[in-house]
Design a protein around this motif. Structure first.
Motif, PDB file in Angstrom:
ATOM      1  N   GLU A 120       0.855  -1.177   0.000  1.00 35.88           N
ATOM      2  CA  GLU A 120       0.000   0.000   0.000  1.00 35.88           C
ATOM      3  C   GLU A 120       0.899   1.238   0.000  1.00 35.88           C
ATOM      4  O   GLU A 120       1.713   1.421   0.908  1.00 35.88           O
ATOM      5  CB  GLU A 120      -0.901   0.033   1.226  1.00 35.88           C
ATOM      6  CG  GLU A 120      -1.829   1.245   1.254  1.00 35.88           C
ATOM      7  CD  GLU A 120      -2.565   1.350   2.566  1.00 35.88           C
ATOM      8  OE1 GLU A 120      -3.740   0.940   2.605  1.00 35.88           O
ATOM      9  OE2 GLU A 120      -1.960   1.835   3.556  1.00 35.88           O
ATOM     10  N   PHE A 121       0.739   2.063  -1.025  1.00 39.83           N
ATOM     11  CA  PHE A 121       1.509   3.291  -1.180  1.00 39.83           C
ATOM     12  C   PHE A 121       0.597   4.470  -0.835  1.00 39.83           C
ATOM     13  O   PHE A 121      -0.467   4.624  -1.434  1.00 39.83           O
ATOM     14  CB  PHE A 121       2.011   3.441  -2.619  1.00 39.83           C
ATOM     15  CG  PHE A 121       2.886   2.306  -3.090  1.00 39.83           C
ATOM     16  CD1 PHE A 121       4.269   2.436  -3.102  1.00 39.83           C
ATOM     17  CD2 PHE A 121       2.329   1.110  -3.539  1.00 39.83           C
ATOM     18  CE1 PHE A 121       5.077   1.398  -3.547  1.00 39.83           C
ATOM     19  CE2 PHE A 121       3.133   0.065  -3.979  1.00 39.83           C
ATOM     20  CZ  PHE A 121       4.506   0.210  -3.977  1.00 39.83           C
ATOM     21  N   THR A 122       1.006   5.292   0.105  1.00 38.11           N
ATOM     22  CA  THR A 122       0.209   6.441   0.524  1.00 38.11           C
ATOM     23  C   THR A 122       0.833   7.724  -0.018  1.00 38.11           C
ATOM     24  O   THR A 122       2.032   7.956   0.149  1.00 38.11           O
ATOM     25  CB  THR A 122       0.124   6.527   2.057  1.00 38.11           C
ATOM     26  OG1 THR A 122      -0.407   5.301   2.573  1.00 38.11           O
ATOM     27  CG2 THR A 122      -0.786   7.672   2.488  1.00 38.11           C
ATOM     28  N   PHE A 123       0.000   8.533  -0.671  1.00 33.34           N
ATOM     29  CA  PHE A 123       0.458   9.790  -1.260  1.00 33.34           C
ATOM     30  C   PHE A 123      -0.315  10.959  -0.656  1.00 33.34           C
ATOM     31  O   PHE A 123      -1.531  10.885  -0.458  1.00 33.34           O
ATOM     32  CB  PHE A 123       0.215   9.805  -2.776  1.00 33.34           C
ATOM     33  CG  PHE A 123       1.031   8.818  -3.550  1.00 33.34           C
ATOM     34  CD1 PHE A 123       2.264   9.171  -4.088  1.00 33.34           C
ATOM     35  CD2 PHE A 123       0.574   7.519  -3.749  1.00 33.34           C
ATOM     36  CE1 PHE A 123       3.013   8.267  -4.816  1.00 33.34           C
ATOM     37  CE2 PHE A 123       1.321   6.593  -4.473  1.00 33.34           C
ATOM     38  CZ  PHE A 123       2.547   6.967  -5.003  1.00 33.34           C
ATOM     39  N   LEU A 124       0.398  12.044  -0.405  1.00 33.13           N
ATOM     40  CA  LEU A 124      -0.237  13.322  -0.099  1.00 33.13           C
ATOM     41  C   LEU A 124      -0.418  14.057  -1.415  1.00 33.13           C
ATOM     42  O   LEU A 124       0.550  14.246  -2.164  1.00 33.13           O
ATOM     43  CB  LEU A 124       0.634  14.153   0.846  1.00 33.13           C
ATOM     44  CG  LEU A 124       0.142  15.576   1.131  1.00 33.13           C
ATOM     45  CD1 LEU A 124      -1.195  15.555   1.849  1.00 33.13           C
ATOM     46  CD2 LEU A 124       1.176  16.363   1.924  1.00 33.13           C
ATOM     47  N   ALA A 125      -1.650  14.455  -1.726  1.00 38.52           N
ATOM     48  CA  ALA A 125      -1.961  15.148  -2.972  1.00 38.52           C
ATOM     49  C   ALA A 125      -2.285  16.604  -2.664  1.00 38.52           C
ATOM     50  O   ALA A 125      -3.197  16.896  -1.884  1.00 38.52           O
ATOM     51  CB  ALA A 125      -3.137  14.485  -3.677  1.00 38.52           C
ATOM     52  N   SER A 126      -1.525  17.516  -3.283  1.00 34.69           N
ATOM     53  CA  SER A 126      -1.732  18.959  -3.111  1.00 34.69           C
ATOM     54  C   SER A 126      -2.191  19.543  -4.441  1.00 34.69           C
ATOM     55  O   SER A 126      -1.507  19.389  -5.458  1.00 34.69           O
ATOM     56  CB  SER A 126      -0.440  19.636  -2.652  1.00 34.69           C
ATOM     57  OG  SER A 126       0.049  19.063  -1.454  1.00 34.69           O
ATOM     58  N   HIS A 127      -3.331  20.224  -4.427  1.00 36.01           N
ATOM     59  CA  HIS A 127      -3.921  20.786  -5.640  1.00 36.01           C
ATOM     60  C   HIS A 127      -3.705  22.296  -5.669  1.00 36.01           C
ATOM     61  O   HIS A 127      -3.960  22.987  -4.676  1.00 36.01           O
ATOM     62  CB  HIS A 127      -5.416  20.475  -5.688  1.00 36.01           C
ATOM     63  CG  HIS A 127      -5.732  19.017  -5.733  1.00 36.01           C
ATOM     64  ND1 HIS A 127      -6.062  18.362  -6.902  1.00 36.01           N
ATOM     65  CD2 HIS A 127      -5.762  18.071  -4.756  1.00 36.01           C
ATOM     66  CE1 HIS A 127      -6.294  17.076  -6.639  1.00 36.01           C
ATOM     67  NE2 HIS A 127      -6.120  16.887  -5.346  1.00 36.01           N
ATOM     68  N   PHE A 128      -3.264  22.795  -6.828  1.00 38.16           N
ATOM     69  CA  PHE A 128      -2.999  24.225  -7.002  1.00 38.16           C
ATOM     70  C   PHE A 128      -3.731  24.718  -8.242  1.00 38.16           C
ATOM     71  O   PHE A 128      -3.855  23.991  -9.239  1.00 38.16           O
ATOM     72  CB  PHE A 128      -1.505  24.485  -7.172  1.00 38.16           C
ATOM     73  CG  PHE A 128      -0.657  24.016  -6.015  1.00 38.16           C
ATOM     74  CD1 PHE A 128      -0.359  24.875  -4.965  1.00 38.16           C
ATOM     75  CD2 PHE A 128      -0.164  22.711  -5.981  1.00 38.16           C
ATOM     76  CE1 PHE A 128       0.414  24.439  -3.893  1.00 38.16           C
ATOM     77  CE2 PHE A 128       0.613  22.265  -4.919  1.00 38.16           C
ATOM     78  CZ  PHE A 128       0.898  23.138  -3.869  1.00 38.16           C
ATOM     79  N   ASP A 129      -4.189  25.974  -8.203  1.00 38.77           N
ATOM     80  CA  ASP A 129      -4.803  26.548  -9.403  1.00 38.77           C
ATOM     81  C   ASP A 129      -3.705  27.082 -10.325  1.00 38.77           C
ATOM     82  O   ASP A 129      -2.509  26.980 -10.025  1.00 38.77           O
ATOM     83  CB  ASP A 129      -5.821  27.634  -9.038  1.00 38.77           C
ATOM     84  CG  ASP A 129      -5.212  28.850  -8.340  1.00 38.77           C
ATOM     85  OD1 ASP A 129      -3.980  29.039  -8.417  1.00 38.77           O
ATOM     86  OD2 ASP A 129      -5.975  29.614  -7.720  1.00 38.77           O
ATOM     87  N   MET A 130      -4.102  27.677 -11.444  1.00 36.03           N
ATOM     88  CA  MET A 130      -3.127  28.123 -12.440  1.00 36.03           C
ATOM     89  C   MET A 130      -2.249  29.260 -11.934  1.00 36.03           C
ATOM     90  O   MET A 130      -1.187  29.535 -12.508  1.00 36.03           O
ATOM     91  CB  MET A 130      -3.844  28.531 -13.730  1.00 36.03           C
ATOM     92  CG  MET A 130      -4.722  29.744 -13.608  1.00 36.03           C
ATOM     93  SD  MET A 130      -5.457  30.214 -15.209  1.00 36.03           S
ATOM     94  CE  MET A 130      -6.522  28.804 -15.520  1.00 36.03           C
ATOM     95  N   ASP A 131      -2.663  29.918 -10.855  1.00 33.97           N
ATOM     96  CA  ASP A 131      -1.866  30.991 -10.275  1.00 33.97           C
ATOM     97  C   ASP A 131      -0.993  30.509  -9.122  1.00 33.97           C
ATOM     98  O   ASP A 131      -0.343  31.321  -8.449  1.00 33.97           O
ATOM     99  CB  ASP A 131      -2.784  32.111  -9.782  1.00 33.97           C
ATOM    100  CG  ASP A 131      -3.554  32.772 -10.919  1.00 33.97           C
ATOM    101  OD1 ASP A 131      -2.939  33.014 -11.974  1.00 33.97           O
ATOM    102  OD2 ASP A 131      -4.761  33.025 -10.764  1.00 33.97           O
ATOM    103  N   GLY A 132      -0.975  29.190  -8.898  1.00 35.74           N
ATOM    104  CA  GLY A 132      -0.129  28.626  -7.861  1.00 35.74           C
ATOM    105  C   GLY A 132      -0.726  28.626  -6.470  1.00 35.74           C
ATOM    106  O   GLY A 132      -0.027  28.303  -5.502  1.00 35.74           O
ATOM    107  N   ARG A 133      -2.004  28.975  -6.339  1.00 33.45           N
ATOM    108  CA  ARG A 133      -2.647  28.974  -5.024  1.00 33.45           C
ATOM    109  C   ARG A 133      -3.099  27.572  -4.653  1.00 33.45           C
ATOM    110  O   ARG A 133      -3.703  26.866  -5.472  1.00 33.45           O
ATOM    111  CB  ARG A 133      -3.842  29.920  -5.008  1.00 33.45           C
ATOM    112  CG  ARG A 133      -3.479  31.400  -5.134  1.00 33.45           C
ATOM    113  CD  ARG A 133      -4.713  32.273  -4.955  1.00 33.45           C
ATOM    114  NE  ARG A 133      -5.645  32.076  -6.061  1.00 33.45           N
ATOM    115  CZ  ARG A 133      -5.741  32.888  -7.105  1.00 33.45           C
ATOM    116  NH1 ARG A 133      -4.947  33.955  -7.186  1.00 33.45           N
ATOM    117  NH2 ARG A 133      -6.617  32.642  -8.067  1.00 33.45           N
TER     118      ARG A 133
END
Length: 243
Positions: A41-54
């Motif tokens: 089992e591989f656990t990933f932290l997923a961080s989402h950013f908009d086109m302006d980097g927010r």
């Protein structure tokens, strides 16, 4: 697995820790040449950013793998993705891995649907700086993204990806410093070009994936834990330099 139109001919042709707490030593996993063709089992932290980097959102993703055959034609074994962010519960898909290449399906439900139009995580051996390869994919209209990549129902669009190993480096991650190969990849189509910069470790697979997607937003996926899928026992990271 959802029904969709994919061209996997290229895949078919060539694809076939130390504990997180310093000083804690755990039993070694039996030696195996494979990363994803075993119960992990591989656990990933997923961080989402908009086109302006927010930063627009955080999620935890779990990739569970084993050695059972999922698609014999393409030499795929079972894997499944699940999310804590409400995008999806759990869905089954495949991994192709043998002594010439590794290729995995990314999550492709909810806000991850757009990853179908970005380069898939892939490496081709030997892992040598400068080596490159390509892969083509036909994608059905149910993966179109409103406002960014839309095409007629019951048709498919071509997405052509190219990959190149750019360097070998020790990568600082949330679990420590891990030796990786950096792979830069791009997908060209009739729409916006997409990108994936991935960092691959021969023992633990893709430890970091940096996407620029069809909507010009960015997604960062970072490996934060690997363990036995059945027992839950943490796996020792070979040659990991702890922080």
């Amino acid at each position: 697995m959802k029904t969709y139109t994919l061209m996997l001919l290229t895949v078919a042709s060539f694809m076939g820790c130390t504990d997180e707490k310093k000083g804690s030593v755990q039993s070694q996993e039996p030696e195996s040449p494979f990363i994803y063709k075993r119960d992990r089992e591989f656990t990933f932290l997923a961080s989402h950013f908009d086109m302006d980097g927010r930063l627009t959102g955080l999620d935890t993703l779990f990739l569970t793998t084993n050695s059972k055959i999922f698609n014999e034609k393409y030499g795929q074994t079972y894997s499944s993705w699940s999310s804590t962010g409400g995008d999806f519960g759990s869905n089954f898909t495949g991994v192709t891995e043998h002594d010439t290449a590794v290729w995995i399906h990314p999550p492709r439900d909810g806000r991850y649907k757009k990853l179908e139009l970005s380069p898939f995580p892939m490496v081709k051996y030997p892992l040598v700086k400068g080596n490159g390869w390509s892969w083509d994919l036909l994608v059905g209209s149910h993966y179109s993204i409103e406002g960014y990549a839309e095409w007629a129902d019951n048709t498919a669009e071509a997405f052509a990806s190219t990959y190149r190993i750019t360097r070998e480096l020790p990568l600082q991650t949330q679990i420590g410093k891990v030796d990786c190969f950096e792979i830069e990849s791009f997908t060209e189509s009739n729409f916006e070009r997409t990108e994936l910069k991935s960092y691959f470790n021969p023992a633990y697979g893709f430890v970091r994936m940096e996407y620029r997607n069809i909507d010009k937003g960015r997604l960062l996926m970072e490996l934060i834990r690997v363990r036995h899928a059945q027992s839950g026992t943490m796996l020792p990271f070979k040659d990991l330099q702890l922080q």
